[in-house]
Design a protein around this motif. Structure first.
Motif, PDB file in Angstrom:
ATOM      1  N   HIS A  77       0.858  -1.190   0.000  1.00 31.77           N
ATOM      2  CA  HIS A  77       0.000   0.000   0.000  1.00 31.77           C
ATOM      3  C   HIS A  77       0.888   1.231   0.000  1.00 31.77           C
ATOM      4  CE1 HIS A  77      -3.965  -1.819   0.590  1.00 31.77           C
ATOM      5  NE2 HIS A  77      -3.297  -2.769   1.223  1.00 31.77           N
ATOM      6  N   THR A  78       0.508   2.213  -0.800  1.00 27.16           N
ATOM      7  CA  THR A  78       1.228   3.474  -0.832  1.00 27.16           C
ATOM      8  C   THR A  78       0.550   4.454   0.100  1.00 27.16           C
ATOM      9  OG1 THR A  78      -0.065   4.292  -2.701  1.00 27.16           O
ATOM     10  CG2 THR A  78       1.998   3.124  -3.215  1.00 27.16           C
TER      11      THR A  78
ATOM     12  N   ARG B  58      15.621   0.432  -0.877  1.00 21.04           N
ATOM     13  CA  ARG B  58      15.615   1.693  -1.637  1.00 21.04           C
ATOM     14  C   ARG B  58      15.423   1.347  -3.098  1.00 21.04           C
ATOM     15  NH1 ARG B  58      18.586   4.307  -5.065  1.00 21.04           N
ATOM     16  NH2 ARG B  58      20.309   2.861  -4.846  1.00 21.04           N
ATOM     17  N   ILE B  59      14.482   2.032  -3.738  1.00 26.56           N
ATOM     18  CA  ILE B  59      14.189   1.775  -5.148  1.00 26.56           C
ATOM     19  C   ILE B  59      14.220   3.081  -5.928  1.00 26.56           C
ATOM     20  CG2 ILE B  59      12.844  -0.302  -4.670  1.00 26.56           C
ATOM     21  CD1 ILE B  59      10.339   1.414  -4.932  1.00 26.56           C
ATOM     22  N   ASP B  60      14.272   2.969  -7.240  1.00 30.52           N
ATOM     23  CA  ASP B  60      14.318   4.171  -8.067  1.00 30.52           C
ATOM     24  C   ASP B  60      12.951   4.782  -8.332  1.00 30.52           C
ATOM     25  OD1 ASP B  60      17.093   4.194  -8.300  1.00 30.52           O
ATOM     26  OD2 ASP B  60      17.046   2.791  -9.972  1.00 30.52           O
ATOM     27  N   ALA B  61      11.902   3.950  -8.371  1.00 35.92           N
ATOM     28  CA  ALA B  61      10.575   4.476  -8.681  1.00 35.92           C
ATOM     29  C   ALA B  61       9.505   3.515  -8.187  1.00 35.92           C
ATOM     30  CB  ALA B  61      10.430   4.680 -10.181  1.00 35.92           C
ATOM     31  N   LEU B  62       8.325   4.051  -7.994  1.00 34.89           N
ATOM     32  CA  LEU B  62       7.122   3.263  -7.716  1.00 34.89           C
ATOM     33  C   LEU B  62       6.156   3.495  -8.873  1.00 34.89           C
ATOM     34  CD1 LEU B  62       6.812   4.119  -3.940  1.00 34.89           C
ATOM     35  CD2 LEU B  62       7.097   1.823  -4.864  1.00 34.89           C
ATOM     36  N   VAL B  63       5.139   2.655  -8.978  1.00 34.18           N
ATOM     37  CA  VAL B  63       4.186   2.784 -10.076  1.00 34.18           C
ATOM     38  C   VAL B  63       3.493   4.139 -10.040  1.00 34.18           C
ATOM     39  CG1 VAL B  63       2.042   1.847 -11.033  1.00 34.18           C
ATOM     40  CG2 VAL B  63       3.856   0.306 -10.310  1.00 34.18           C
ATOM     41  N   ARG B  64       3.088   4.579  -8.858  1.00 34.51           N
ATOM     42  CA  ARG B  64       2.482   5.915  -8.744  1.00 34.51           C
ATOM     43  C   ARG B  64       3.598   6.941  -8.627  1.00 34.51           C
ATOM     44  NH1 ARG B  64      -3.070   6.867  -5.876  1.00 34.51           N
ATOM     45  NH2 ARG B  64      -2.283   8.919  -6.374  1.00 34.51           N
ATOM     46  N   PRO B  65       3.670   7.893  -9.544  1.00 38.38           N
ATOM     47  CA  PRO B  65       4.777   8.854  -9.502  1.00 38.38           C
ATOM     48  C   PRO B  65       4.787   9.740  -8.271  1.00 38.38           C
ATOM     49  CG  PRO B  65       3.239   9.360 -11.288  1.00 38.38           C
ATOM     50  CD  PRO B  65       2.789   8.081 -10.674  1.00 38.38           C
ATOM     51  N   ASP B  66       3.623   9.946  -7.610  1.00 40.19           N
ATOM     52  CA  ASP B  66       3.588  10.784  -6.416  1.00 40.19           C
ATOM     53  C   ASP B  66       3.841   9.994  -5.134  1.00 40.19           C
ATOM     54  OD1 ASP B  66       1.163   9.467  -6.790  1.00 40.19           O
ATOM     55  OD2 ASP B  66      -0.054  11.107  -5.989  1.00 40.19           O
ATOM     56  N   ALA B  67       4.033   8.684  -5.251  1.00 45.49           N
ATOM     57  CA  ALA B  67       4.286   7.849  -4.076  1.00 45.49           C
ATOM     58  C   ALA B  67       5.773   7.852  -3.736  1.00 45.49           C
ATOM     59  CB  ALA B  67       3.810   6.422  -4.320  1.00 45.49           C
ATOM     60  N   LEU B  68       6.063   8.073  -2.471  1.00 48.68           N
ATOM     61  CA  LEU B  68       7.439   8.025  -1.988  1.00 48.68           C
ATOM     62  C   LEU B  68       7.757   6.685  -1.339  1.00 48.68           C
ATOM     63  CD1 LEU B  68       7.618  11.523  -0.253  1.00 48.68           C
ATOM     64  CD2 LEU B  68       8.486  10.883  -2.525  1.00 48.68           C
ATOM     65  N   ILE B  69       6.703   5.958  -0.938  1.00 50.33           N
ATOM     66  CA  ILE B  69       6.905   4.751  -0.149  1.00 50.33           C
ATOM     67  C   ILE B  69       5.784   3.753  -0.436  1.00 50.33           C
ATOM     68  CG2 ILE B  69       5.619   5.593   1.860  1.00 50.33           C
ATOM     69  CD1 ILE B  69       7.937   4.369   3.568  1.00 50.33           C
TER      70      ILE B  69
END
Length: 168
Positions: A57-58, A143-154
């Motif tokens: 969950h984001t 630590r990752i480079d990106a999530l599917v939702r661009p506004d998600a940090l975690i």
């Protein structure tokens, strides 16, 4: 002759009920629960224990109206607020299944780069509000480079074991 222990029957609960309870939707409308290829959680019952595997969950709010017609804006770009929001969603899934955050035995946290000391501390400060009991879950932080939702940090997922006995 070796006596074998009785093997408990493993039963998977219907994840469609869990999906419907949480009103999953995309920005352009509601998603019929039967059309999803995943569920907010998957439950496996073994004897009197239920093993709950909560999907990631984001900490972002849905883009669009919720089930009551209210519009929920995305959360601010603060990892502490997004961490708390993601954990709140996990808590809601567990509550819908009769569990609590005390039942969580493992969490995995995926945080978008950069992972600084301040970000690390903000994540753990948010977690303390949810895991304040004596038993802490095992944990992985990636630590990752990106999530599917661009506004998600975690993004956070969790595994829990719900039993009738609190000491189990």
């Amino acid at each position: 002759m070796i006596a074998r222990a009785h093997t408990p029957q493993v039963v998977r609960e219907d994840s469609v009920q869990i999906q419907e309870a949480h009103g999953f939707r995309f920005a352009d409308g509601a998603v019929p629960a039967g059309s999803l290829t995943y569920a907010p959680a998957s439950v496996v019952s073994v004897g009197t224990a239920r093993f709950v595997f909560v999907s990631g969950h984001t900490g972002t709010a849905p883009a669009g109206p919720d089930r009551d017609g209210q519009t929920e804006p995305p959360l601010a770009q603060e990892v502490s607020r997004q961490s708390a929001a993601a954990l709140t969603k996990i808590e809601a899934v567990l509550h819908s299944l009769g569990g609590t955050m005390d039942d969580v035995v493992r969490v995995r946290v995926y945080v978008r780069a950069p992972l600084t000391k301040e970000v690390f501390e903000a994540i753990h400060d948010a977690r303390r509000a949810f895991f304040d009991g004596p038993r802490k879950p095992a944990s992985t932080l990636v630590r990752i480079d990106a999530l599917v939702r661009p506004d998600a940090l975690i993004e956070i997922d969790a595994d829990a074991v719900i039993t009738d006995s609190p000491d189990a």
